[in-house]
Design an enzyme around this catalytic site. Structure first.
Site, PDB file in Angstrom:
ATOM      1  N   SER A 244     -20.414   3.526  -7.792  1.00 46.86           N
ATOM      2  CA  SER A 244     -21.027   2.467  -8.587  1.00 46.86           C
ATOM      3  C   SER A 244     -20.805   2.732 -10.073  1.00 46.86           C
ATOM      4  O   SER A 244     -20.185   3.717 -10.447  1.00 46.86           O
ATOM      5  CB  SER A 244     -22.521   2.402  -8.298  1.00 46.86           C
ATOM      6  OG  SER A 244     -23.157   3.572  -8.779  1.00 46.86           O
ATOM      7  N   LYS A 245     -21.332   1.847 -10.871  1.00 45.43           N
ATOM      8  CA  LYS A 245     -21.130   1.925 -12.317  1.00 45.43           C
ATOM      9  C   LYS A 245     -21.499   3.279 -12.902  1.00 45.43           C
ATOM     10  O   LYS A 245     -20.814   3.792 -13.769  1.00 45.43           O
ATOM     11  CB  LYS A 245     -21.961   0.851 -13.017  1.00 45.43           C
ATOM     12  CG  LYS A 245     -21.335  -0.524 -12.971  1.00 45.43           C
ATOM     13  CD  LYS A 245     -21.953  -1.413 -14.042  1.00 45.43           C
ATOM     14  CE  LYS A 245     -21.474  -2.842 -13.902  1.00 45.43           C
ATOM     15  NZ  LYS A 245     -22.195  -3.526 -12.815  1.00 45.43           N
TER      16      LYS A 245
END
Length: 462
Positions: A239-240
RNA sequence: GCGCCCUUCGUCUAUCGGUUAGGACACCAGAUUUUCAUUCUGGGAAGAGGAGUUCGAUUCUCCUAGGGCGUACCA
């Protein structure tokens, strides 16, 4: 399976950027096609018009292009084939292998709730009912078998068995007549002659139901291989917060496409002890069966190591272009003499750089405009004694040809003449020349600066 | 809930019933050294747990645990 020439495909859904996991899937499809002398195709899965955007399509193509994973034919846009998909459903309907389902959304939700509570797949009552009004709003569902099992021969995982009773009757055509993904993939993969489906393992469950659809059409089921996903360094879904997901971000972080290809290929696949390998080696060696079953974590340090290798091997002119872009993005102008010498300078300075960003950092001492202030450390090194010594060195250097080898000799013999070690004045000299910014060994620092600039910086500080 | 998948050093992996369980990244120590880095040498580091099968299991089977995916008129 089949003796047809191999056809693989990458089929992204254009709802966002090209994810690094998707990029690897594309790469594996590409490698396998190359390995077998087959074809690699691209298909944009945009049956959901609501969620698909042209920006995402562009981003995905750009990402693939950058990675160097290019298709052997024009990409297919799935939504343009809706008529074909609908016609295929008509065939299924006529053969009694699909049915119209008149369940309302509310009824469906309720049925789903019950099915879930009972731990079974949902089954529509319209499977064996004829409606009083056939034109009422409805979807078309696949009529899956209630007994028996569906067996997948996964190229990576081997045999995978599903009880057909656990597989629900998926929707083929939405209420508005639009085809769904599970129908479209099957029809398109068949029409495009795809022989090997290599995709993420989030599709394993679909694979069973798609197999049933192939059988309903009477088509040969392609060979399938389901790749494990790529996770973040902590093992959680990427994820980010892990730094990057999109291939474009990796490009922006200064990674080279060939390094990404090598790293991505090595992540989940390997050929003996080989860590660094060329594209042609990867293509010669790549076998789907050698792909590892378990998910891999993204390891920034290893990526950095691989990228470092490829930066060292890369052409300096090419690196100069890349670094130029980085500097431009940083708003750092490159004076003309430096710009012309950039490839040569990069050749001198790239040794420790793991990314083109670090390469740009390595140039920073050259970019300083004099006169500039010295850092505290350098200032403290500049005692009267050292000052005097550097002054003598400056005079010596004025008569030296500014080539790395001769500078090296000059510094050594100067130290000898002074009767001291280089450590006695080297750090101060570097500080004066670089203003405290990181700089390479002294001879290289002097050389890259050039005689005029180097002597001027020396004069400024003394 | 139900279904499916996965599980070797911190990380990526090798092994395809018999190995001192190998390599790479990272890490630690030492050497070199004009900063940082590079380079070189050396070192520590692993089969999730439990049952089987077998003369012998990391390797085959089952169970448990943990993780993941799916369970949409998304893909």
């Amino acid at each position: 399976m089949s003796s047809r020439p191999v056809v693989t495909r990458f089929a992204p859904s254009p709802t966002g950027f090209l994810h690094i996991g998707g990029a690897r899937t594309a790469l594996f499809n590409f490698l396998y096609a190359r390995h077998t002398g087959g074809k690699f195709l691209l298909r944009v899965e945009d049956t959901d018009r609501e969620r698909s955007t042209p920006e995402a399509v562009a981003a995905i193509f750009e990402g693939l292009n950058w990675l160097g994973v290019t298709a052997d034919a024009e990409p297919v846009f799935q939504h343009q084939r809706a008529d074909r998909h609908r016609a295929a459903v008509e065939d299924l309907l006529a053969a009694g292998k699909a049915y119209r389902c008149y369940l309302t959304i509310e009824e469906l939700e309720k049925a789903r709730e019950i099915a879930r509570a009972e731990g079974r797949a949902i089954r529509s009552p319209w499977r064996d009912q004829t409606p009083s009004d056939p034109s009422a709003p409805h979807v078309v569902r696949f009529k899956g078998p209630l007994t028996g099992e569906t067996v997948l021969q996964d190229l990576i995982r081997g045999e995978i068995r599903f009880q057909n009773i656990d597989l629900d009757d998926l929707v083929l055509l939405r209420a508005d007549g639009a085809p769904t993904y599970n129908l479209a993939v099957v029809v398109d993969d068949h029409d495009m002659g795809v022989t090997h489906i290599i995709r993420g393992d989030d599709h394993i469950n679909n694979a069973a139901r798609q197999t049933l659809i192939y059988q309903a059409f009477g088509w040969e089921v392609p060979a399938m291989a389901h790749l494990p996903l790529i996770h973040g360094p902590d093992g959680a879904k990427l994820s980010k917060r892990h730094g990057a997901q999109a291939v474009g971000e990796f490009a922006d972080m200064g990674y080279l496409p060939e390094a990404m290809r090598n790293y991505l290929a090595r992540l989940g696949w390997g050929h003996g002890d080989s860590e660094i390998f060329s594209d042609s080696e990867a293509q010669a060696w790549f076998e789907v069966a050698d792909v590892v079953k378990s998910p891999a974590r993204l390891d920034w340090q290893k990526l950095g190591f691989i990228n470092h290798h490829y930066i060292q091997a890369a052409d300096n002119g090419r690196l100069a272009d890349l670094v130029g872009t980085v500097l431009q993005a940083r708003g750092e102008a490159l004076a003309e003499p430096l710009r012309q010498r950039l490839p040569e300078l990069i050749g001198c300075l790239k040794e420790g750089a793991k990314t083109t960003l670090e390469l740009a950092d390595a140039l920073s001492f050259l970019l300083k405009r004099r006169p500039f202030a010295l850092d505290a450390k350098t200032t403290s090194l500049l005692t009267d004694e050292t000052r005097a010594r550097l002054s003598r060195l400056r005079e010596t250097l004025a008569d030296v040809v500014f080539e790395r080898a001769s500078l090296e000799v000059a510094i050594r013999s100067f130290a000898e003449a002074e009767g001291v070690g280089i450590g006695k004045f080297g750090p101060a000299l570097r500080g004066v020349l670089s203003g405290g910014a990181p700089a390479p060994d002294l001879a290289t620092t002097l050389f890259t600066l050039g005689k005029t600039e180097a002597l001027a910086r020396l004069a400024d500080a003394l």
